[in-house]
Every structure is written in structure tokens, then in C-alpha cells.
Enzyme design. Structure first.
Site, PDB file in Angstrom:
ATOM      1  N   ILE B  14       0.902  -1.349  -0.008  1.00  0.00           N
ATOM      2  CA  ILE B  14       0.027   0.055  -0.125  1.00  0.00           C
ATOM      3  C   ILE B  14       0.766   1.277   0.157  1.00  0.00           C
ATOM      4  CG2 ILE B  14      -1.896   1.210   1.209  1.00  0.00           C
ATOM      5  CD1 ILE B  14      -2.840  -1.283   0.281  1.00  0.00           C
ATOM      6  N   GLU B  33      10.270   2.880   6.330  1.00  0.00           N
ATOM      7  CA  GLU B  33      10.171   1.477   6.609  1.00  0.00           C
ATOM      8  C   GLU B  33      11.024   0.843   7.580  1.00  0.00           C
ATOM      9  OE1 GLU B  33       7.939  -0.844   5.206  1.00  0.00           O
ATOM     10  OE2 GLU B  33       9.425  -2.241   6.448  1.00  0.00           O
ATOM     11  N   SER B  47      -1.180 -14.879  -0.038  1.00  0.00           N
ATOM     12  CA  SER B  47      -1.335 -15.673  -1.084  1.00  0.00           C
ATOM     13  C   SER B  47      -0.964 -15.466  -2.605  1.00  0.00           C
ATOM     14  CB  SER B  47      -2.618 -16.078  -1.346  1.00  0.00           C
ATOM     15  OG  SER B  47      -3.297 -16.713   0.080  1.00  0.00           O
ATOM     16  N   HIS B  51      -7.589 -10.982  -6.346  1.00  0.00           N
ATOM     17  CA  HIS B  51      -8.835 -11.321  -6.345  1.00  0.00           C
ATOM     18  C   HIS B  51      -9.848 -10.509  -7.136  1.00  0.00           C
ATOM     19  CE1 HIS B  51      -8.372 -13.906  -2.679  1.00  0.00           C
ATOM     20  NE2 HIS B  51      -7.503 -12.998  -2.359  1.00  0.00           N
ATOM     21  N   ILE B 343      -6.197  -2.830   6.349  1.00  0.00           N
ATOM     22  CA  ILE B 343      -6.178  -3.169   4.962  1.00  0.00           C
ATOM     23  C   ILE B 343      -5.620  -4.836   4.944  1.00  0.00           C
ATOM     24  CG2 ILE B 343      -5.030  -2.488   2.754  1.00  0.00           C
ATOM     25  CD1 ILE B 343      -7.067  -0.342   3.927  1.00  0.00           C
ATOM     26  N   SER B 345      -6.881  -8.891   3.295  1.00  0.00           N
ATOM     27  CA  SER B 345      -7.381  -9.049   2.201  1.00  0.00           C
ATOM     28  C   SER B 345      -8.531  -8.497   1.818  1.00  0.00           C
ATOM     29  CB  SER B 345      -7.468 -10.711   2.145  1.00  0.00           C
ATOM     30  OG  SER B 345      -8.057 -11.147   1.010  1.00  0.00           O
ATOM     31  N   CYS B 444      17.394 -26.201  -2.030  1.00  0.00           N
ATOM     32  CA  CYS B 444      18.403 -26.313  -1.016  1.00  0.00           C
ATOM     33  C   CYS B 444      18.628 -25.114  -0.052  1.00  0.00           C
ATOM     34  CB  CYS B 444      19.743 -26.454  -1.910  1.00  0.00           C
ATOM     35  SG  CYS B 444      20.678 -25.093  -2.119  1.00  0.00           S
ATOM     36  N   CYS B 449      24.341 -21.195  -2.534  1.00  0.00           N
ATOM     37  CA  CYS B 449      24.514 -19.736  -2.955  1.00  0.00           C
ATOM     38  C   CYS B 449      24.848 -18.832  -1.851  1.00  0.00           C
ATOM     39  CB  CYS B 449      23.388 -19.306  -3.872  1.00  0.00           C
ATOM     40  SG  CYS B 449      21.960 -19.237  -2.712  1.00  0.00           S
TER      41      CYS B 449
END
Lengths: 414, 488
Positions: B14, B33, B47, B51, B343, B345, B444, B449
Site C-alpha cells: 500500500i 520502512e 497468497s 482477487h 487493509i 485481504s 536447497c 549460494c
């Protein structure tokens, strides 16, 4: 696109690949190339700085890097070409390999392919360890590479889950580097690593080994802060009253190894569900003619020495195949019966003397090993004791009559 | 003290969508953030479903923004360069009672403006999805999948390119309104701005409470997921959903294919006390497998390669049914503070539409003037793994680092890892590499890596090993070097 042709192409430049490549060259293959994805050959050996390598093979005890160097030198003398930082993307049933490195995409047409991709380690999700997604959880081999190759410490207070050899060796290694190793936690009533490593890596340093225990949860928001361990009952279910908390910043996982066979699967090679490696015949040839398997991608070996010796035979067979590409019959199956976890080879299509490698499914005292053809005992051998951590090797003579019967053989330990 | 027109708290999908929307205008914008990268909480742990809008009541903001957002996704994805796939979904009914629910969902969907809804019988479902057995199903062709973290990163990085400032690992400590502007105290200093957007997700109430007494509560509801190995991707083609459970205001455990070819099982719905408790639990892992098997009996038991959880920001408690509408509103007590509350789903789907709405709200305070030099940058072109051999050869010819595979499971090259670490947000954690180029996301789990990525961080980005983190500010990977103290 870079095109070329070789007699034998070996995928993986660890101990198995090196040994097979050298042997293929010694047995008449004109051109042998090793394709390795890492920045140096030797596989896992360069990070195994402890000694004990080579004792069974030559009587001389070497460190991992020494053992690797010896084989790399031999490979150079035999003019085996080693391509590093070269990743095989795929191969097919016609022995065409596609690989990539900084020079471009390579198409390599080989007369025979030897698979020697080794293993990867089981992760947190194989043991389904729930909890936060935090830092401080390493597989034992990754921690080993950070300490031994890059001088980086993964943590200071360490719990180790699983008593595989890498975990045992790392317990000692971390102690040497000043870390506090709180213990090794093993869900089974016995160690899955070699008995000598239990003594030399744990007992000698008073590092506790918790048998019949497992990690029940981990906690910490960003970096690991503590783990809970508990004893398990006979159904491997944790007994909640026995739960105890260990304060630690690091959890090492030594849960076992998975043969790396994504390439094999993509080429439709038949995989044994138990070993995780290809199904092979007495010559280590897979169901794809001209494709052979050796080393830990075939079955997880106890020691590098045993692995190298087998890989030599594989290299020889691959060299032989390059000038004698005859189609073989499917042959008969060799099945794992009572008391046996697995047996390699899984398929036999030639009669004569051959070696079988197998593992028992649990530790036992005096036992008897049988190779059965229906009710008939082809071989019966007394074993003073058996331990799943120690591979069993036996020689058996398969007659043409047995082979032509089309019936399976069964191996049992009672 | 630095001055901005707009400050956005929260770099989730958002906050990032709003940042990108605002980057089209002549504004000074900053985003705070607290994680080491954008999409570090619920925006990456969901998920990944676009939608359709059949699940929210007619007239709700959830329905409106979901349907609007859904229609914007295709062009968004093409412009910004994150993937979408319109796989569609089946809501399956196992018995007569449940088929009534399908009728209801269809009606609501049509009213909300969802196209193409169709109820089909079990045989037809079996034709399309051989592993699914049901009596009837509601076919929802406009439902799709995306990679929520790539979408968020694409939005955020595009915003940065157009002049938005992102301040990572930045936690808002206090808020004050002084005259006509806000003063925002953070661990990275104090900032001043005219408008404040609260897009803090599950932490939205904490932000409000810094400046006024909130008249609402947040009820965190945890959803756990299991990720299955790619080997099982062909068990389904579309998403398979059960008829939603009556209570909790959730959609129920479903099976979703992912863009990358894994299968996703989940989410669970568990109301918890601590909104930062993102644990996965053994109990729920078992439950998820059991419930997913009800809709897809052929699921293998030993194919789990990962588990994660995300926290839903619910404004209604379990006792009150768990359902409440989105709140997108300017505070009455504190003008110029725009709060985005509850906010959950379908927030991912709604994000593009919510961002437009917020821009409209801002335009009442500040005149929005379009920038002439607004640029659109594609977050990602083809990955090495997705290229033809010819394309791969071409890339290697140009730059040999395209020929060095760093991640063996996902075939990610050194060039791609370096590009990921050079991102415009300045995010340099192991997770920020994973989410940008997929190195370490395979089966793995970074066994091969991680060491190579760490070497690249050290050698090519001059990072100290002690500053290398998994994701969040205190998730350090290492404890210094071995033998750091020299012997005398």
C-alpha cells in the site's frame, strides 16, 4: 554456442568425479572432461580440514584439502581437463550435455557420461521445524564452509540438531574456535555419524549428546535466541514434561544428505526412492545406456576412501563403454528385504562375481546376511554386528542360471 | 530537520503503491520502512492472489477497491515489469448446502461488477482439474496470481527513480502536529512534513495513538502457509478454494499455484495477541496439510520446502465475526493525516485503486502538478533461467558474469545477484537478494549460494561481515571473523 566432443564427460569435480575421471583416462578413454560448478575442484573436501582421509585407501592420513590436491594432481598428470565455474544445465539420453560458463553456452557430445554431482544437505523444512523466520539457522556444511573457507563465525552459542558426521565434526570445530557448543540433539537412540567421530568430536571435548531428543521449537524475533528440546517416546513424539530450553544464537542442522539428482530426473533416469540415487546395475550404469553414476549422488558413502574406490570402477566401466557400446538386457532386480535399508546395485544384467554395498535398517548384534534366490541361499554370511551408519560390502557370485531365470534376488539381514 | 510534502509510514504494497502514484507529481515524498527492505511483512507473506471481488459485500470499500484494482493489474504489471498470470479460480462445493453458498457468491460477484462468473458441475471441473472432486464449483476467470514482493519492489523502485525517498530500517518513534505540519521523530532523525499517510499495516493503530486516541482496535489474525516443491506444480492449473467458512471473515485454506511453479497451501486463521508474532507452528502445519487435502486429496506429505506466516490487520474481533471494511480516511481530529486502516485481504488487489484514492484525497490539500520527466522502469526483464540458449549466449558475450551460476537450484547468475544488490532502494540484505532475483529461494534453501552471495557482498559492495543481515535490522548472519583477536 560452443560445440565439442569427448569420450567421457564427468559431471561434478568432487572426489568421486576426480577418481572416476582419472580411472577412465587410465583405462583408455582418449579425452575426459570434468565439469564443475564451483570455483575450484575437490567438491566438499577443501572445507574438510580435519584429517583421516585416505587411511583405508592408502594407509596415509590426510586432511580434506591434501586428499583433494593429491587427486587434482593425478588428474592433471593424466591430462584430464577440468572446467571450473561450469554449470551443467541439462543432458539427454544421447549423451548431449548443455553447460554454461563465462565463455558461453557449451554443447558437449560425450560417448559416456559419469554422474558425480554429490549431495546437498537437508534443511529446516525436512525436519519441519516451525517458528520464526530468523537468522542463526545454518546447515552444518554451510557453517563449515564459512568457518574453514572464509574465516567467518556463524555464531557463539550453538546447538546442533542431528548427529550426522558433518554435525559431529562441526561441534569440535566450533569448540576450537571458541564457541560454546551446548549439545548435539539426536532423535534416534544411536548416532547417525561414525562411532569414531562420536568419540573424537564429542566425548573427548565433553560435548553432551542427547539421544532420543529433538528440537521442539525455536524462538527469537530476528536472530535465534533459544531453542526448546525434549525427549521423544518410541513413536518419536516429544514428551512435553521433558522439555528444556537452551539459550543459543545458532542452530546447526545435520539432518542428513540428499543426493543431487535434479539433472538425472530431468533426463528420465530411474531413481531409487530409498537411496535417492539412480538405480544402477553391477557396472554402475543407469537405465540410460552410457550414463553411469558414482559417489554421493549414487548413495551416501561413509568415507571418501570407499567412495573413491567405487568411483574408480565406475570410471573404468565408462572408458570400456566408449569402445564397446553394446545394448544390455534389463536383467534381474536385487531387492532389499527384511533388515536391509537399501542395496546397490539394484539391477544385475551380467553373471559373475560382483560387489554389493548395502546398509542395515537398524543396529543389531550378531546377525546373518542372506542373498536369496527364491528360497535358495546364494550367499550366507555371519556379521558380528551391524550399524546403519556403517556400509556393508560383500562379494557375491551370480550364475548365468540365476540371471536367465528373470526372477528377483533378495538381500536380508536376520 | 528535513522537509517533505508527504510522509508515508510503511513500505508495504500500500505504502509503495501510494509512493509510486505520488511520484508522478511535483511533490517531495518520503517513505519510512522499519524493515531492511520494502514488503518486509504481510505484503510478502500472503497468497499472492489478485482477487476478483466476489467475496466482499456490495457497496463496501473492499468490493469497490478490489474490483477496480483487479482491472488495473494487467497494465500495472506490463508497465512495471512484475509478473501476473490469470489462472482463474474454482470455489468448490462438496455438498448441497455449499452449492447454495456458490449461488450467493455469484450474485454478490455480479452485483460488484465481476465478469464471467459461472457455476459448473463436478464433471466439468474434473475435466479441467483431474485431481479435484466436487459437486459443483464457481468458476472465477478474473482471479489471478502475482508475486506480491516483486510487485511491491517494482512499485517502490519506480517511485525512487522518480524522486521519492525511501528510508529503510527506520522506525517512527513519535509524531507531533505543530501548526500546519507534522514532526516525525525516527531512529534516523526528525523529519517535518505537511501530509502524513499512515500505511503501517498491522501497526496502524500504534501510529494513530502517537497523535490521538484511536477509536478502533486491531485484532491481529495470523495466517500460516506451506510451500511445496516445484515437482508438484501440475497437480492443479487454477486456484482451488473451499466455500468460505462462516465465521472469522476469511476465505479458508486454499491451494494456489505460484508464478514460480510451486504450490501454496494456506492460510490458517488464528487470532493472536501479539501483532509481531509471525511464528509458524507444528500444529498449524499439520492442520493446513489436512485441510488442503480435503480439496486436493493427492497432495504429497513430504514435499514442503518452506513455511511462513503473515498477520492480517483486522478491525473486527473473532467474536464480532472477524469482518470489517477497509477504512481509507482523513482523521477528523488531526487534519492532513490520512489513515489506511484494516487493509487486509484483498489489500494486495486493492493497492493500485487505494493509491489513486489517496492521491485524490491529497489533492484537496496540495495542488498536484504532473511531472514532465516521469519515467517508467521495468523492474525485471527475462531472468537467465527464462531465456533461450541464444539469448543466454548473447548476454554472456556482453558480460561474462551472466555465465557464472551462483544459485544452482534456480540458475541465478552472478550478474543477476549484482544487479539485485545494486537496487535503487539500497536494500542489501540476503532476503532483498532473494526477493529480487530468486537466489536462495529453491529447494536447497541457500546451501550453495549463500556463501557466494556473501563473497559478492564483501568484495564488490565493501560490506563488513558484521553488517550482513538476513532481513530485519537485528537479523545479523554472522559473529565476526574466526580468531579475530590476535594471539600475542
Amino acid at each position: 554456442m560452443i560445440n565439442r566432443q569427448v569420450d567421457v564427460a564427468v559431471i561434478g569435480g568432487g572426489p568421486a568425479g576426480l577418481s572416476a575421471a582419472i580411472s577412465a583416462k587410465e583405462h583408455g578413454a582418449n579425452s575426459v572432461v570434468i565439469l564443475d560448478r564451483n570455483s575450484w575442484p575437490g567438491g566438499i573436501l577443501p572445507q574438510c580440514i580435519h584429517d583421516g582421509f585416505g587411511v583405508e585407501e592408502t594407509g596415509e592420513s590426510m586432511t580434506g584439502p591434501e586428499y583433494a590436491t593429491k587427486y587434482i594432481e593425478m588428474a592433471k598428470q593424466e591430462n584430464v581437463e577440468i572446467m571450473i565455474q561450469t554449470m551443467v544445465l541439462q543432458f539427454d539420453e544421447k549423451q548431449n550435455i548443455i553447460a554454461v560458463n563465462k565463455n558461453g553456452i557449451h554443447t558437449i557430445k560425450a560417448k559416456a557420461i559419469v554422474l558425480a554431482m554429490g549431495c546437498r544437505e537437508k534443511t529446516r523444512w525436512h525436519a519441519m521445524i516451525p517458528g520464526d523466520r530468523l537468522s542463526g539457522i545454518f546447515t552444518a556444511g554451510v557453517a563449515q564452509s564459512f568457518i574453514n573457507l572464509y574465516n567467518i563465525m556463524p555464531g557463539k552459542n550453538v546447538v546442533i540438531l542431528g548427529s550426522g558426521d558433518v554435525g559431529l565434526i562441526m561441534a569440535r570445530r566450533l569448540r576450537f574456535e571458541g564457541a560454546n557448543v551446548l549439545g548435539v540433539v539426536e532423535i534416534l537412540p544411536y548416532a547417525s555419524g561414525l562411532p569414531r567421530n562420536v568419540v573424537q568430536c564429542l566425548k573427548d571435548y565433553d560435548i553432551p549428546l542427547f539421544f532420543n531428543h529433538t528440537v521442539t521449537s525455536i524462538a527469537g524475533r530476528e536472530r535465534l535466541e533459544r531453542v526448546k528440546i525434549a525427549q521423544v517416546d518410541e513413536n518419536m513424539v516429544p514428551i512435553s514434561e521433558t522439555e528444556q530450553e537452551l539459550k543459543c544464537d545458532t542452530l546447526l542442522l545435520s539432518l542428513g544428505l540428499i543426493p543431487e539428482n535434479e539433472l538425472s530426473k530431468n533426463a528420465n533416469i530411474e531413481i531409487d526412492e530409498i537411496t535417492g540415487g539412480p538405480v544402477v546395475d553391477q557396472n554402475f550404469e543407469t537405465n540410460l545406456g552410457g550414463v553411469f553414476a558414482c559417489g554421493n549422488c549414487l548413495q551416501v558413502y561413509d568415507t571418501v576412501d570407499m567412495l573413491s574406490l567405487d568411483a574408480k570402477r565406475v570410471g573404468k566401466n565408462a572408458a570400456k563403454y566408449t569402445d564397446d557400446q553394446k545394448q544390455k538386457e534389463n536383467g534381474i532386480r536385487l531387492l532389499s528385504g527384511e533388515g536391509v535399508r537399501y542395496v546397490v546395485p539394484q539391477r544385475i544384467n551380467e553373471y559373475g562375481k560382483m560387489q554389493l554395498t548395502l546398509r542395515a535398517d537398524k543396529p543389531k548384534d550378531v546377525s546373518t546376511l542372506y542373498v536369496l534366490f527364491g528360497a535358495k541361499e546364494i550367499l550366507k554370511k555371519r556379521l558380528p554386528w551391524v550399524n546403519p551408519a556403517i556400509m556393508i560390502k560383500i562379494d557375491v557370485d551370480i550364475s548365468s542360471k540365476v540371471l536367465e531365470s528373470g526372477q528377483s534376488l533378495e538381500v536380508k539381514i536376520k | 530537520m528535513k522537509n517533505f510534502h508527504v510522509a508515508i509510514i510503511g513500505g508495504g504494497v500500500i505504502g509503495s503503491a501510494i509512493a509510486w502514484e505520488l511520484s508522478k507529481y511535483k511533490l517531495n515524498v518520503i517513505v519510512f520502512e522499519m524493515g531492511g527492505d520494502v514488503a518486509s511483512a504481510t505484503s510478502k507473506a500472503n497468497s499472492g492472489v489478485i482477487h476478483s471481488g466476489i467475496n466482499s459485500p456490495y457497496g463496501s470499500l473492499k468490493a469497490r477497491f478490489c474490483v477496480e484494482g483487479n482491472k488495473m493489474f494487467q497494465s500495472f504489471s506490463e508497465k512495471l515489469g512484475f509478473p501476473v498470470k490469470w489462472v482463474g479460480k474454482y470455489v468448490i462445493a462438496k455438498n448441497k448446502d455449499e452449492t447454495k453458498e456458490l449461488e450467493r457468491l455469484k450474485k454478490v460477484g455480479i452485483k460488484n461488477g465481476v465478469a464471467g462468473l459461472e457455476i459448473i458441475d463436478g464433471f466439468e471441473v474434473k475435466n479441467k482439474e483431474p485431481n479435484v472432486s466436487c459437486l459443483e464449483a464457481l468458476w472465477v476467470p478474473t482471479a489471478g496470481i502475482t508475486l506480491p514482493y516483486e510487485m511491491t519492489i517494482a512499485l517502490a523502485e519506480n517511485a525512487v527513480i522518480n524522486g521519492v525517498n525511501f528510508s529503510l530500517e527506520t522506525r517512527v518513534i513519535n509524531l507531533k502536529k505543530e501548526n500546519d505540519s507534522f514532526s516525525i521523530e525516527t531512529n534516523k532523525g526528525t523529519f517535518r512534513n505537511d501530509l502524513l499517510i499512515n500505511a503501517a499495516g498491522v501497526n496502524c493503530r500504534d501510529i494513530v495513538s502517537m497523535i490521538e486516541e484511536p477509536e478502533f482496535n486491531v485484532y491481529p489474525c495470523r495466517g500460516e502457509y506451506l510451500v511445496l516443491d516445484k515437482n508438484y506444480h501440475n497437480l492443479i492449473n487454477a486456484m482451488i478454494y473451499p466455500v468460505p467458512p462462516k465465521k472469522q471473515g476469511v476465505l479458508g485454506v486454499h491451494v494456489t499455484p505460484t508464478i514460480e511453479g510451486n504450490l501454496l497451501l494456506g492460510p490458517s486463521a488464528e487470532f493472536i495477541d501479539d501483532l509481531a508474532d509471525k511464528r509458524t507452528t507444528k500444529k498449524m502445519m499439520k492442520t493446513l496439510m489436512k485441510e488442503a487435502k480435503v480439496i486436493l486429496p493427492n497432495l504429497p506429505d513430504n514435499a514442503v520446502i518452506n513455511a511462513y506466516s503473515g498477520i492480517r490487520c483486522k478491525l473486527a474481533s473473532l467474536e464480532d465475526g472477524g469482518w470489517a471494511d477497509f477504512r481509507v480516511e482523513e482523521s477528523k481530529q488531526t487534519p492532513a493525516m490520512i489513515n489506511l486502516l484494516g487493509i487486509e485481504s484483498p489489500g494486495l488487489t486493492a493497492a493500485p485503486a487505494i493509491a489513486k484514492e489517496v492521491a485524490k484525497m491529497i489533492s484537496k490539500h496540495i495542488k498536484l502538478e504532473t511531472k514532465n520527466n516521469f519515467k517508467t522502469w521495468k523492474f525485471r526483464e527475462k531472468r537467465f533461467q527464462e531465456m533461450t540458449q541464444k539469448e543466454q549466449s548473447k548476454m554472456i558475450e556482453k558480460d561474462e558474469r551472466w555465465g557464472r551460476i551462483v544459485c544452482r537450484c534456480e540458475h541465478v547468475t552472478e550478474a543477476e545477484v549484482i544487479e539485485a544488490l545494486s537496487n535503487s532502494l539500497g536494500a542489501k540484505t540476503l532476503s532483498s537478494v532473494r526477493y529480487r532475483c530468486r537466489a536462495g529461494m529453491g529447494r536447497c534453501k541457500g546451501g550453495f549460494c549463500t556463501q557466494h552471495i556473501v563473497r559478492i557482498m564483501e568484495n564488490q559492495f565493501n560490506m563488513d561481515v558484521n553488517d550482513i543481515k538476513l532481513n530485519s535490522p537485528f537479523s545479523n548472519l554472522f559473529h565476526g571473523r574466526t580468531r579475530e583477536v590476535e594471539d600475542d
